[in-house]
Motif scaffolding. Structure first.
Motif, PDB file in Angstrom:
ATOM      1  N   ARG A 254       0.810  -1.224   0.000  1.00  0.00           N
ATOM      2  CA  ARG A 254       0.000   0.000   0.000  1.00  0.00           C
ATOM      3  C   ARG A 254       0.840   1.268   0.000  1.00  0.00           C
ATOM      4  O   ARG A 254       0.294   2.371  -0.003  1.00  0.00           O
ATOM      5  N   GLY A 255       2.145   1.128   0.016  1.00  0.00           N
ATOM      6  CA  GLY A 255       3.013   2.295  -0.096  1.00  0.00           C
ATOM      7  C   GLY A 255       3.524   2.859   1.210  1.00  0.00           C
ATOM      8  O   GLY A 255       4.204   3.889   1.210  1.00  0.00           O
ATOM      9  N   HIS A 256       3.212   2.217   2.331  1.00  0.00           N
ATOM     10  CA  HIS A 256       3.741   2.702   3.605  1.00  0.00           C
ATOM     11  C   HIS A 256       5.240   2.416   3.688  1.00  0.00           C
ATOM     12  O   HIS A 256       5.752   1.484   3.065  1.00  0.00           O
ATOM     13  N   ARG A 257       5.945   3.230   4.477  1.00  0.00           N
ATOM     14  CA  ARG A 257       7.377   3.016   4.721  1.00  0.00           C
ATOM     15  C   ARG A 257       7.513   2.032   5.881  1.00  0.00           C
ATOM     16  O   ARG A 257       7.444   2.425   7.040  1.00  0.00           O
ATOM     17  N   VAL A 258       7.692   0.790   5.559  1.00  0.00           N
ATOM     18  CA  VAL A 258       7.713  -0.259   6.574  1.00  0.00           C
ATOM     19  C   VAL A 258       9.156  -0.621   6.915  1.00  0.00           C
ATOM     20  O   VAL A 258      10.003  -0.761   6.026  1.00  0.00           O
ATOM     21  N   THR A 259       9.425  -0.776   8.179  1.00  0.00           N
ATOM     22  CA  THR A 259      10.710  -1.281   8.665  1.00  0.00           C
ATOM     23  C   THR A 259      10.427  -2.423   9.624  1.00  0.00           C
ATOM     24  O   THR A 259       9.536  -2.333  10.465  1.00  0.00           O
ATOM     25  N   LEU A 260      11.183  -3.497   9.482  1.00  0.00           N
ATOM     26  CA  LEU A 260      11.039  -4.648  10.360  1.00  0.00           C
ATOM     27  C   LEU A 260      12.213  -4.705  11.320  1.00  0.00           C
ATOM     28  O   LEU A 260      13.374  -4.725  10.900  1.00  0.00           O
ATOM     29  N   VAL A 261      11.924  -4.712  12.615  1.00  0.00           N
ATOM     30  CA  VAL A 261      12.938  -4.914  13.648  1.00  0.00           C
ATOM     31  C   VAL A 261      12.848  -6.382  14.043  1.00  0.00           C
ATOM     32  O   VAL A 261      11.882  -6.806  14.688  1.00  0.00           O
ATOM     33  N   ALA A 262      13.839  -7.176  13.624  1.00  0.00           N
ATOM     34  CA  ALA A 262      13.704  -8.631  13.756  1.00  0.00           C
ATOM     35  C   ALA A 262      15.067  -9.290  13.593  1.00  0.00           C
ATOM     36  O   ALA A 262      16.085  -8.626  13.382  1.00  0.00           O
TER      37      ALA A 262
ATOM     38  N   TYR B 163      11.523  -4.759   2.335  1.00  0.00           N
ATOM     39  CA  TYR B 163      11.631  -3.407   2.879  1.00  0.00           C
ATOM     40  C   TYR B 163      12.740  -3.410   3.925  1.00  0.00           C
ATOM     41  O   TYR B 163      13.431  -4.432   4.111  1.00  0.00           O
ATOM     42  N   GLU B 164      12.942  -2.297   4.592  1.00  0.00           N
ATOM     43  CA  GLU B 164      14.090  -2.177   5.489  1.00  0.00           C
ATOM     44  C   GLU B 164      14.025  -3.169   6.651  1.00  0.00           C
ATOM     45  O   GLU B 164      12.973  -3.363   7.259  1.00  0.00           O
ATOM     46  N   LEU B 165      15.172  -3.756   6.953  1.00  0.00           N
ATOM     47  CA  LEU B 165      15.311  -4.646   8.101  1.00  0.00           C
ATOM     48  C   LEU B 165      16.322  -4.050   9.068  1.00  0.00           C
ATOM     49  O   LEU B 165      17.454  -3.733   8.678  1.00  0.00           O
ATOM     50  N   VAL B 166      15.932  -3.883  10.323  1.00  0.00           N
ATOM     51  CA  VAL B 166      16.855  -3.518  11.396  1.00  0.00           C
ATOM     52  C   VAL B 166      17.109  -4.786  12.196  1.00  0.00           C
ATOM     53  O   VAL B 166      16.233  -5.248  12.928  1.00  0.00           O
ATOM     54  N   PRO B 167      18.289  -5.394  12.065  1.00  0.00           N
ATOM     55  CA  PRO B 167      18.527  -6.680  12.721  1.00  0.00           C
ATOM     56  C   PRO B 167      18.711  -6.536  14.226  1.00  0.00           C
ATOM     57  O   PRO B 167      19.310  -5.573  14.705  1.00  0.00           O
ATOM     58  N   THR B 168      18.184  -7.505  14.947  1.00  0.00           N
ATOM     59  CA  THR B 168      18.342  -7.533  16.398  1.00  0.00           C
ATOM     60  C   THR B 168      19.430  -8.531  16.782  1.00  0.00           C
ATOM     61  O   THR B 168      20.366  -8.198  17.497  1.00  0.00           O
ATOM     62  N   VAL B 169      19.311  -9.763  16.318  1.00  0.00           N
ATOM     63  CA  VAL B 169      20.372 -10.759  16.437  1.00  0.00           C
ATOM     64  C   VAL B 169      20.771 -11.155  15.024  1.00  0.00           C
ATOM     65  O   VAL B 169      19.996 -11.012  14.079  1.00  0.00           O
ATOM     66  N   GLU B 170      22.003 -11.625  14.870  1.00  0.00           N
ATOM     67  CA  GLU B 170      22.490 -11.951  13.531  1.00  0.00           C
ATOM     68  C   GLU B 170      21.669 -13.062  12.902  1.00  0.00           C
ATOM     69  O   GLU B 170      21.305 -12.992  11.729  1.00  0.00           O
ATOM     70  N   ARG B 171      21.362 -14.090  13.677  1.00  0.00           N
ATOM     71  CA  ARG B 171      20.544 -15.203  13.208  1.00  0.00           C
ATOM     72  C   ARG B 171      19.458 -15.475  14.231  1.00  0.00           C
ATOM     73  O   ARG B 171      19.676 -15.337  15.438  1.00  0.00           O
ATOM     74  N   SER B 172      18.288 -15.868  13.751  1.00  0.00           N
ATOM     75  CA  SER B 172      17.191 -16.187  14.655  1.00  0.00           C
ATOM     76  C   SER B 172      17.626 -17.273  15.641  1.00  0.00           C
ATOM     77  O   SER B 172      18.358 -18.201  15.294  1.00  0.00           O
ATOM     78  N   LEU B 173      17.155 -17.151  16.874  1.00  0.00           N
ATOM     79  CA  LEU B 173      17.662 -17.990  17.954  1.00  0.00           C
ATOM     80  C   LEU B 173      17.458 -19.470  17.684  1.00  0.00           C
ATOM     81  O   LEU B 173      18.355 -20.295  17.896  1.00  0.00           O
ATOM     82  N   TRP B 174      16.281 -19.835  17.223  1.00  0.00           N
ATOM     83  CA  TRP B 174      15.997 -21.257  17.065  1.00  0.00           C
ATOM     84  C   TRP B 174      16.716 -21.868  15.875  1.00  0.00           C
ATOM     85  O   TRP B 174      16.892 -23.087  15.806  1.00  0.00           O
ATOM     86  N   SER B 175      17.172 -21.029  14.926  1.00  0.00           N
ATOM     87  CA  SER B 175      17.966 -21.558  13.817  1.00  0.00           C
ATOM     88  C   SER B 175      19.357 -21.955  14.281  1.00  0.00           C
ATOM     89  O   SER B 175      20.065 -22.697  13.586  1.00  0.00           O
ATOM     90  N   THR B 176      19.781 -21.466  15.446  1.00  0.00           N
ATOM     91  CA  THR B 176      21.081 -21.824  16.017  1.00  0.00           C
ATOM     92  C   THR B 176      20.960 -22.927  17.055  1.00  0.00           C
ATOM     93  O   THR B 176      21.923 -23.200  17.781  1.00  0.00           O
ATOM     94  N   ALA B 177      19.775 -23.523  17.161  1.00  0.00           N
ATOM     95  CA  ALA B 177      19.491 -24.578  18.143  1.00  0.00           C
ATOM     96  C   ALA B 177      19.526 -24.050  19.570  1.00  0.00           C
ATOM     97  O   ALA B 177      19.701 -24.822  20.516  1.00  0.00           O
ATOM     98  N   TYR B 178      19.317 -22.758  19.739  1.00  0.00           N
ATOM     99  CA  TYR B 178      19.286 -22.173  21.085  1.00  0.00           C
ATOM    100  C   TYR B 178      18.055 -22.682  21.834  1.00  0.00           C
ATOM    101  O   TYR B 178      16.949 -22.686  21.300  1.00  0.00           O
ATOM    102  N   GLU B 179      18.247 -23.110  23.071  1.00  0.00           N
ATOM    103  CA  GLU B 179      17.143 -23.646  23.863  1.00  0.00           C
ATOM    104  C   GLU B 179      17.024 -22.967  25.218  1.00  0.00           C
ATOM    105  O   GLU B 179      16.288 -23.436  26.085  1.00  0.00           O
TER     106      GLU B 179
END
Length: 378
Positions: free
Chosen positions: A54-62, A70-86
């Motif tokens: 719809r044309g909004h300026r969207v940014t994902l903090v994730a 659209y723009e991504l502002v990273p929080t951790v380099e890789r998602s926790l569960w992809s690293t087998a973090y428990e």
């Protein structure tokens, strides 16, 4: 980072096509979109895609392995569960809230999906913050926390979810929306029952197996077995039923296999007494034309119309009767209703209204540091 400026002629305040600067804040456990079955991250993905369209300026903090146009502002380099973090995720959730707070001044609205972890941000941030609550609100400590933060703007995902907290600052109840039109359609009733979810007592896996035994229909189960309690329940209940030929256990499936499983079933069964805050499995099943036989609990009483989209039952005996009658339901009508009721377009229409209402409310307060023009992307 410098925000791009809109070179088009200015719009009049209040027009529905105004572009907003929106930050969507996602938990760090999975990327957006998620690689397999997930609830919150898939909803965030659908929301972001439609807002961006719809044309909004969207940014994902994730998490940094998210993949969005659209723009991504990273929080951790890789998602926790992809690293087998428990381990415990609370500190990572707080870290994500901190990253969102650091960049919040760039936006007109911050939309958090971190549950209670952005309550302090919502109370003190200069930019309006709205939080969609995705989980149950009656767990240990949550009622007291909600009482303390009765001022922060919240969105419920069902009327059932919010019913114990009528005095919260609920700004809306918005049912989830997903791009369901792409789901396969099963025009004819199948010859098995489908179960999708987790091997957990609250999800009704034991009741589903009992229903299979009573009706003679094989239960095809696409379910996660990772946590110790899930492994124990699998060994105690599911594995013996497999050996008896009652259950075909498929494990956790991606959408390419899960969606045809739903489409080919006689019905999808959701017999757990756990009050689902929403229940994405239900709307996905309905979108394939497959009716849902569900316990009369939680948000399933809002997504399933008894005798139209499936049946709401109180016990396994009623579920047996539902199995006898479910083949008479109109699967084409079930699919059509689901696609209309649970579309991303409808969901985003409702969220846009929430965003603008909160932005206008914040802009009207003296000394808030945000003028009325901040509601437009520059």
């Amino acid at each position: 980072m410098t925000v791009e400026r809109d070179t088009r002629p200015p719009r009049i305040a209040g027009q529905s096509d105004q572009r907003l600067r929106i930050a969507l804040v996602a938990p760090p456990m999975l990327p957006v979109p998620p690689p397999a079955y997930s609830g919150t991250e898939r909803v965030i993905h659908a929301l972001g895609e439609e807002l961006h369209r719809r044309g909004h300026r969207v940014t994902l903090v994730a998490a940094g392995d998210s993949d969005v146009p659209y723009e991504l502002v990273p929080t951790v380099e890789r998602s926790l569960w992809s690293t087998a973090y428990e381990g415990d995720i609370a500190s990572y959730m707080q870290h994500t809230a901190g990253v969102a707070w650091r960049v919040a001044d760039r936006f007109d609205i911050v939309h958090s999906h971190l549950e209670n972890h952005t309550f302090l941000l919502a109370r003190h941030c200069r930019t309006p913050v709205v939080t969609t609550m995705h989980g149950r609100l009656d767990t240990a400590g949550m009622p007291e926390l909600l009482d303390e933060f009765a001022d922060v703007p919240l969105v419920a995902i069902s009327e059932s979810q919010r019913r114990w907290n009528p005095n919260q600052n609920w700004v809306a109840t918005i049912h989830h929306g997903l791009p369901l039109a792409a789901m396969p359609f099963g025009p004819q009733p199948g010859t098995y029952l489908a179960f999708v979810g987790r091997v957990a007592a609250e999800k009704g896996v034991a009741e589903a197996i009992e229903l299979s035994r009573a009706t003679g229909y094989t239960l095809r189960a696409a379910a996660k077995v990772l946590e110790p309690g899930e492994i124990d329940l699998y060994r105690e209940i599911v594995e013996p039923a497999e050996k008896q030929g009652l259950v075909e256990f498929l494990g956790e499936l991606g959408s390419d296999e899960r969606d045809p499983l739903l489409a080919g079933a006689l019905a999808t069964v959701m017999l757990g007494g756990w009050p689902e805050p929403f229940g994405l499995v239900a709307i996905e099943s309905l979108a394939t034309g497959t009716p849902v036989i569900a316990r009369r609990a939680g948000a399933l009483t809002e997504t399933i119309e008894h005798g139209v989209d499936g049946f709401l039952v109180d016990d396994v005996q009623e579920a047996i009767l539902a199995v006898e009658r479910v083949g008479d339901l109109d699967r084409a009508a079930i699919r059509r209703r689901a696609i209309e009721r649970f579309s991303p377009e409808r969901m985003v229409d409702e969220y846009e209204a929430v965003y603008r209402r909160l932005i206008e409310g914040r802009s009207s307060r003296p000394g808030n540091g945000h003028g009325p023009s901040s509601a437009l992307a520059r």
